[in-house]
Design an enzyme around this catalytic site. Structure first.
Site, mmCIF file in Angstrom:
data_model
loop_
_atom_site.group_PDB
_atom_site.id
_atom_site.type_symbol
_atom_site.label_atom_id
_atom_site.label_comp_id
_atom_site.label_asym_id
_atom_site.label_seq_id
_atom_site.Cartn_x
_atom_site.Cartn_y
_atom_site.Cartn_z
ATOM 1 N N GLY A 67 -44.979 86.778 61.715
ATOM 2 C CA GLY A 67 -46.346 86.250 61.669
ATOM 3 C C GLY A 67 -46.965 86.241 60.284
ATOM 4 N N GLU A 78 -35.386 91.059 63.511
ATOM 5 C CA GLU A 78 -36.740 90.650 63.139
ATOM 6 C C GLU A 78 -37.341 91.670 62.178
ATOM 7 O OE1 GLU A 78 -38.518 87.695 66.130
ATOM 8 O OE2 GLU A 78 -39.126 89.689 66.733
ATOM 9 N N GLU A 100 -43.931 94.310 68.202
ATOM 10 C CA GLU A 100 -45.315 94.528 68.683
ATOM 11 C C GLU A 100 -45.335 95.552 69.817
ATOM 12 O OE1 GLU A 100 -46.112 90.352 69.153
ATOM 13 O OE2 GLU A 100 -45.970 90.171 66.974
ATOM 14 N N GLY A 138 -42.000 82.692 67.024
ATOM 15 C CA GLY A 138 -43.329 82.983 67.548
ATOM 16 C C GLY A 138 -44.280 81.825 67.276
ATOM 17 N N GLY A 139 -45.028 81.922 66.185
ATOM 18 C CA GLY A 139 -46.082 80.952 65.874
ATOM 19 C C GLY A 139 -45.643 79.493 65.952
ATOM 20 N N ASN A 147 -41.094 82.598 71.700
ATOM 21 C CA ASN A 147 -41.823 83.791 72.149
ATOM 22 C C ASN A 147 -43.311 83.476 72.019
ATOM 23 O OD1 ASN A 147 -42.938 86.273 72.622
ATOM 24 N ND2 ASN A 147 -42.208 87.220 70.718
ATOM 25 N N TRP A 148 -43.917 83.166 73.153
ATOM 26 C CA TRP A 148 -45.332 82.746 73.104
ATOM 27 C C TRP A 148 -46.297 83.912 72.949
ATOM 28 C CZ3 TRP A 148 -45.514 78.620 77.641
ATOM 29 C CH2 TRP A 148 -44.901 77.445 77.187
ATOM 30 N N LYS A 149 -45.796 85.136 73.100
ATOM 31 C CA LYS A 149 -46.672 86.316 73.032
ATOM 32 C C LYS A 149 -47.838 86.135 74.021
ATOM 33 C CE LYS A 149 -44.979 86.935 68.388
ATOM 34 N NZ LYS A 149 -45.148 87.494 67.053
HETATM 35 P P1 PGA Z 1 -43.311 84.537 64.159
HETATM 36 O O1 PGA Z 1 -42.968 85.619 65.308
HETATM 37 O O2 PGA Z 1 -42.311 83.416 64.314
HETATM 38 O O3 PGA Z 1 -44.710 84.104 64.442
HETATM 39 O O4 PGA Z 1 -43.147 85.231 62.851
HETATM 40 C C1 PGA Z 1 -41.649 85.936 65.638
HETATM 41 C C2 PGA Z 1 -41.613 86.977 66.713
HETATM 42 O O5 PGA Z 1 -42.485 87.861 66.705
HETATM 43 O O6 PGA Z 1 -40.742 86.970 67.600
#
Ligand code: PGA
Length: 256
Positions: A173, A167, A97, A234-235, A9-11
């Site tokens: 994050g 999650e 988010e 994510g990150g 998930n690159w956001k």
């Molecule tokens: P993260 O994000 O791996 O940076 O904690 C996960 C996500 O929001 O899907």
């Protein structure tokens, strides 16, 4: 045994050129990953570049959101039809988010799930408790409410395409991942609840991801859990080399 699914998930990260560079580096990893579905979810504006760079690879493409109508006067929104046109197969729905920054409520999320299933897109429904809800012992009540409002009344045919990402909001994050036993107990609860809502067959086919500070160092702790079938990352998905390390660690752990 359902197939593991690991999603990036690159956001709101990466231009088209950056997405293309990542996918060119990543595209052949799937040849070593027969037992794992790999998925990249770029921002809408990088879908076309990612798609072109992944052509001929088994790495799949996902979107991070959608709007439920096919078309119309919805300035700034993207429809399921448009995503399919871009080669998208999966779509993240109800990410924390979206819920917390953009105010998406349970009703909105249900409409989006319905739109995805109607169009044959595979939804990744994100659910999870906040730190305060966890501290007051409400985790399962929150998960149950989020699942019921998103899924109640759908038939088990639709559920064949469903992925649920557990999650915990406090883990996203923060570098503070859930304990594997807590992720397993949440995933077990999710599967039981889906069984009640959609039936035994749907619960058996359901893939449950863990998400929240997943890294190459801890992925194997989660993919080895009986009720966890992958991760939403994510990150640690933003650099091709570290994401390759992460999926390799998962592959070694499951022996695929
Ligand atoms: P993260 O994000 O791996 O940076 O904690 C996960 C996500 O929001 O899907």
């Amino acid at each position: 045994m359902v197939k593991l699914i690991i999603a990036a998930n690159w956001k709101m990260h990466k231009t088209g050129a950056e997405a293309s560079a990542f996918c060119t580096r990543f595209r052949d990893v799937d040849k070593r990953m027969a037992g794992i579905d790999l998925l990249i979810c770029p921002p809408y504006t990088a879908l076309a570049s990612a798609r072109a760079a992944l052509e001929g690879s088994a790495v799949k493409l996902g979107a991070q959101n959608l709007f439920w109508a096919d078309k119309g006067a919805y300035t700034g929104e993207i429809s399921p039809v448009m995503l399919i046109d871009q080669g998208v197969e999966y779509v993240i729905i109800g990410h924390s988010e979206r819920r917390h920054i953009f105010g998406e409520d349970d009703d909105t999320i249900r409409k989006k799930i319905e739109a995805a299933l109607t169009h044959g897109l595979k939804p990744i429904l994100c659910i999870g408790e906040t730190e305060a809800e966890r501290a007051s012992g409400e985790t399962t009540a929150v998960l149950e409410r989020q699942l019921e409002s998103a899924l109640e009344g759908f038939d088990d045919g639709g559920a064949r395409n469903l992925v649920v990402a557990y999650e915990p909001v406090w883990a996203i994050g923060t570098g503070k991942a859930a304990l594997p036993q807590d992720a397993e107990s949440a995933a077990g609860f999710i599967r039981q609840t889906v069984k009640r809502l959609l039936g035994t067959a749907a619960a058996g086919l359901l893939r449950i991801q863990y998400g929240g500070s997943v890294s190459a160092a801890n992925i194997a702790d989660f993919t080895s859990l009986p009720d966890v079938n992958g991760a939403l990352v994510g990150g640690a998905s933003l650099e091709a080399d570290s994401f390759i390390d992460l999926v390799e660690a998962a592959r070694e752990a499951v022996g695929s």
